[in-house]
Enzyme design. Structure first.
Site, PDB file in Angstrom:
ATOM      1  N   GLY A  92      11.019 -16.682   8.711  1.00 49.83           N
ATOM      2  CA  GLY A  92      10.250 -15.499   8.361  1.00 49.83           C
ATOM      3  C   GLY A  92       8.828 -15.803   7.973  1.00 49.83           C
ATOM      4  N   HIS A  93       8.625 -16.425   6.823  1.00 44.87           N
ATOM      5  CA  HIS A  93       7.287 -16.583   6.256  1.00 44.87           C
ATOM      6  C   HIS A  93       6.317 -17.259   7.221  1.00 44.87           C
ATOM      7  CE1 HIS A  93       4.343 -16.883   3.024  1.00 44.87           C
ATOM      8  NE2 HIS A  93       4.128 -18.131   3.413  1.00 44.87           N
ATOM      9  N   HIS A 153      10.509  -6.273  -1.260  1.00 43.01           N
ATOM     10  CA  HIS A 153      10.136  -6.318   0.159  1.00 43.01           C
ATOM     11  C   HIS A 153      11.108  -5.412   0.925  1.00 43.01           C
ATOM     12  CE1 HIS A 153      13.031  -9.563  -0.370  1.00 43.01           C
ATOM     13  NE2 HIS A 153      12.121 -10.350  -0.918  1.00 43.01           N
ATOM     14  N   ARG A 177       0.803  -1.219   0.000  1.00 52.90           N
ATOM     15  CA  ARG A 177       0.000   0.000   0.000  1.00 52.90           C
ATOM     16  C   ARG A 177       0.836   1.269   0.000  1.00 52.90           C
ATOM     17  NH1 ARG A 177      -5.404  -0.308   1.984  1.00 52.90           N
ATOM     18  NH2 ARG A 177      -5.365   1.969   1.871  1.00 52.90           N
ATOM     19  N   GLU A 230      21.202 -11.332   4.342  1.00 45.58           N
ATOM     20  CA  GLU A 230      21.436 -12.412   3.400  1.00 45.58           C
ATOM     21  C   GLU A 230      21.085 -11.980   1.988  1.00 45.58           C
ATOM     22  OE1 GLU A 230      18.991 -15.542   5.051  1.00 45.58           O
ATOM     23  OE2 GLU A 230      17.263 -14.941   3.852  1.00 45.58           O
ATOM     24  N   THR A 284      11.626 -16.903  -3.957  1.00 42.16           N
ATOM     25  CA  THR A 284      12.325 -17.133  -2.698  1.00 42.16           C
ATOM     26  C   THR A 284      13.551 -17.981  -3.007  1.00 42.16           C
ATOM     27  OG1 THR A 284      12.084 -17.919  -0.410  1.00 42.16           O
ATOM     28  CG2 THR A 284      11.000 -19.218  -2.138  1.00 42.16           C
ATOM     29  N   HIS A 337      16.621  -9.930   3.770  1.00 43.89           N
ATOM     30  CA  HIS A 337      17.144 -10.437   2.494  1.00 43.89           C
ATOM     31  C   HIS A 337      16.746  -9.445   1.401  1.00 43.89           C
ATOM     32  CE1 HIS A 337      17.933 -14.187  -0.199  1.00 43.89           C
ATOM     33  NE2 HIS A 337      18.086 -13.081  -0.903  1.00 43.89           N
ATOM     34  N   HIS A 361      14.486 -22.124   6.002  1.00 42.33           N
ATOM     35  CA  HIS A 361      13.584 -22.235   4.863  1.00 42.33           C
ATOM     36  C   HIS A 361      12.466 -23.223   5.195  1.00 42.33           C
ATOM     37  CE1 HIS A 361      12.950 -20.757   0.748  1.00 42.33           C
ATOM     38  NE2 HIS A 361      12.193 -21.830   0.643  1.00 42.33           N
ATOM     39  N   ASP A 362      11.256 -22.683   5.264  1.00 43.07           N
ATOM     40  CA  ASP A 362      10.032 -23.461   5.505  1.00 43.07           C
ATOM     41  C   ASP A 362      10.003 -24.142   6.869  1.00 43.07           C
ATOM     42  OD1 ASP A 362       9.032 -22.660   3.103  1.00 43.07           O
ATOM     43  OD2 ASP A 362       9.391 -24.542   2.055  1.00 43.07           O
TER      44      ASP A 362
END
Length: 237
Positions: free
Chosen positions: A213-214, A50, A18, A70, A100, A43, A190-191
């Site tokens: 993160g995610h 982002h 936004r 990173e 990603t 990252h 990661h994941d």
């Protein structure tokens, strides 16, 4: 104890959707630390979809725990890292258009390049980590390039966790033991999430840090950021 570094890229993704400054990335970083996170990870990517490069400079002034930057070690990225001098730089071989990170370094093929970059960063007092697949030969190559740590790319582990977690963790356990053999510090990311994190933590020897993160930000939508960080920390005890 394994440290939790919170990747705040998704906070910036929401802000950028936004424009403006909601949510505030600087405040989010400070809140993550206040709620118990032991590091902040960003990252930045070339398109700044982002985290923006300016965010990284601004975060330098507010992050009081370990700051981990990173990314792909392009000239622009390396310039940023050398100016910020974070606690850790994690080198990731992702393509500019990658959604990603999706693969680790071939430390044998890129030995000369990685050796030169790592030496430059270590001379500035920056701890280095390289993103790698769980492959013993790759870990041996990591020892040759002089990195302080490796970050194991855990997507395969996460994807196969519910099918057969012992089988899913096996190559990571072998890689972790190889890292210990060569006295290389071990990170992972990661994941990783509240379902699979504890087993990884309890199984891998010498795991120093996870970067998440995610999944963590997604969980925060339901549990709240403070509660979510506390939940992840409990998985690492």
């Amino acid at each position: 104890m394994t440290k939790l570094s919170v990747n705040i890229n998704k906070i910036a993704t929401l802000r950028n959707a936004r424009g403006g400054d909601r949510p505030n990335v600087m405040q989010a970083a400070k809140d993550c630390e206040r709620f118990g996170a032991e590091g902040i990870t960003v990252h930045p990517r070339p398109d700044e979809r982002h985290i923006r490069y300016q965010d990284v400079y601004d975060l330098k002034e507010v992050v009081t725990t370990e700051f981990n930057i990173e990314g792909n070690p392009t000239p622009d990225f390396l310039k940023l890292v050398k100016e910020i001098k974070p606690a850790q730089a994690t080198l990731v071989p992702d393509a500019p258009d990658a959604i990603t990170s999706n693969a680790g370094w071939d430390t044998l093929k890129h030995k000369d390049f990685l050796t030169d970059v790592i030496l430059e960063l270590k001379e500035l007092g920056i701890r280095t980590s390289i993103f790698v697949d769980p492959n013993e030969k790759i870990i041996e190559g990591a020892a040759l390039v002089g990195t302080d740590r490796v970050e194991l790319y855990t997507e395969d582990y996460a994807r196969n966790y519910f099918n057969n977690r012992e089988q899913a963790i096996a190559p990571y356990l072998a890689a972790a033991r190889k890292a210990q053999e060569f006295d290389i510090g071990l990170n992972a990311g990661h994941d990783l999430d509240l379902d699979n994190l504890k087993y990884l933590h309890d199984t891998l020897p010498g795991l120093l840090e996870v970067s998440i993160g995610h999944a963590l930000i997604c969980d925060a939508l339901y549990f709240g950021l403070e509660n979510t960080i506390q939940r992840y920390l409990r998985e690492l005890k």
